[in-house]
Design an enzyme around this catalytic site. Structure first.
Site: not given
Length: 453
Positions: A50-52, A114-116, A189, A120, A191
């Protein structure tokens, strides 16, 4: 071959532009194959969050690789390469490695630590593996990046605050409606982001309801957090019953309209509502933010806060922890550089030894024809002696070229070895790319320094 990264992120681009790069799995697959089928890209991995959106690729030409990756990005966004120029960043060789490690560690995220993004990146690597677009060059780079990300989080304190987009966004929601314990919340959502949101809400004591295009997915997630489910068709009633709504679908169009929220607010009797939109492209109609009593938290808001906080965007993360993370990344970058350069000279060393073995075999065969009466014992001793002499002669140059490979200009020694012994191998370095790493903003005619790291 050389490592190249080309991309657009929240560091340089507004959310409105990032929305244009939203990619489904099919889009990623198409981009991967389009990249590796181009003239200058041999391997590719696409990281889209969502950021890149960033492409990490092995290329044989710097400028050719940049042009081809930029073309694929432009096609995905529906914009021209010239329109993207002010927002695109390029990293080359060491800078590309360090940038990938920085991203994997969460140091380049909107919320530092953050670890998400590590998950990804793992998913992006897995997709590239499935599609066969990573090979012997990108495999070790991606695997090393995943290890570095884990090390940074386990050996430094950058994530001790547990910060991520969901956490920070829900902090905003609590500022608006108060503590979430006992509050009714709706997650739209089911996901990975929806699961993270639902889990975080549950841990804060909220009562969670899940709505999704897939009733089965909604039911599984709701069961995991002891919550309930709602139908997307009945979104008005579900919103009216909630104090906080979190949306994070993969839809390409708006999911939550202004009219639906306005009707829900009428049913709520004016009680405040926090709407957290974590989707890209956005799920919530921009008009919702203008409704009385509704507070919208979205990626644009978080991006603005990060910029206002300063370039590092570290927030609650201690400066010492960030410094320790960068030091670890610097050391790991140097280690991978040595490994990549050693791998680059390996074909030269192998070719040299193969050529020497062929010469020895040819001369021993010639000896056997000239001295046919030589007994087997003498013949074997001569063969062993010749091979020992050749091995000793080659030992120093082959060991030294491997050692020198990890030094600046080390690949040049391999070039010299190929030239001196007439090995005839193609050069392993790009003909028109700089050997030193560059971080640049893309200009179609003249790449110049200035891209954000």
């Amino acid at each position: 071959m050389s490592l190249l990264s080309v991309g657009i992120s929240h560091q340089t681009a507004p959310v409105a532009l990032l929305e244009q790069f939203a990619m489904t799995t099919d889009d990623k697959v198409k981009a991967l194959h389009e990249l590796v089928e181009s003239d200058h890209v041999s391997e590719a991995l696409v990281l889209a969050t969502c950021n890149r959106i960033e492409v990490f690729a092995e290329v044989d030409r710097f400028h050719g690789g940049v042009a081809e990756v930029s073309r694929v990005l432009a096609r995905q966004s529906g914009a021209g390469v010239e329109e993207l120029t002010p927002y695109v960043t390029v990293h080359y060789e060491d800078q590309a490695v360090a940038h990938l490690f920085t991203v994997a560690a969460g140091l380049d995220s909107m919320v530092v630590g953050e670890t998400q993004v590590l998950g990804q990146l793992r998913a992006a690597y897995a997709l590239a593996q499935e599609e066969g677009t990573v090979g012997r060059s990108l495999h070790p780079v991606a695997q090393h990046a995943l290890r570095v990300g884990k090390r940074v989080h386990s050996e430094t304190g950058i994530d001790r605050a547990g910060a991520n987009l969901v956490t920070v966004s829900l902090d905003h929601a609590e500022d608006r409606v108060g503590p979430l314990a006992g509050r009714r919340t709706l997650v739209v959502g089911a996901g990975s982001m929806g699961a993270l949101a639902a889990t975080t809400l549950s841990r804060r004591g909220a009562l969670v309801t899940v709505a999704s295009r897939s009733p089965e997915s909604a039911a599984r997630l709701a069961a995991a957090v002891d919550g309930g489910t709602a139908e997307l068709a009945d979104l008005r009633a579900a919103i009216a019953d909630a104090d906080v709504v979190v949306t994070c679908t993969g839809a390409t169009g708006l999911v939550v309209g202004t009219d639906v929220v306005a009707a829900a607010m009428a049913d709520r009797g004016g009680c405040p509502l926090a709407v957290v939109d974590l989707a890209l492209p956005r799920d919530v109609d921009p008009g919702v933010a203008a409704l009385p009593g509704v507070h919208v938290v979205d990626l644009a808001l978080l991006q603005g806060e990060r910029s206002a906080a300063g370039e590092d965007g570290a927030g609650p993360v201690a400066a010492d922890d960030v410094s320790a993370a960068h030091a670890l990344i610097e050391a790991e970058t140097a280690l991978l550089r040595a490994e990549r350069q050693a791998a680059a000279v390996a074909p030269t060393v192998s070719a040299l030894r193969s050529q020497a073995a062929e010469v020895v075999d040819a001369e021993l065969l010639r000896l056997s024809t000239r001295l046919p009466d030589l007994d087997a014992r003498a013949r074997g001793e001569i063969a062993r002696t010749v091979r020992r002499v050749v091995d000793k002669l080659l030992h120093e140059p082959t060991v030294r070229v491997k050692e020198l490979a990890s030094t600046p200009g080390g690949v040049d020694y391999a070039d010299a070895l190929r030239a001196l012994f007439g090995l005839g191998l193609d050069a392993e370095v790009p003909a028109d790319g700089p050997r030193l790493a560059q971080a640049v903003a893309v200009d179609p005619d003249d790449l110049r320094p200035g891209g954000a790291a």
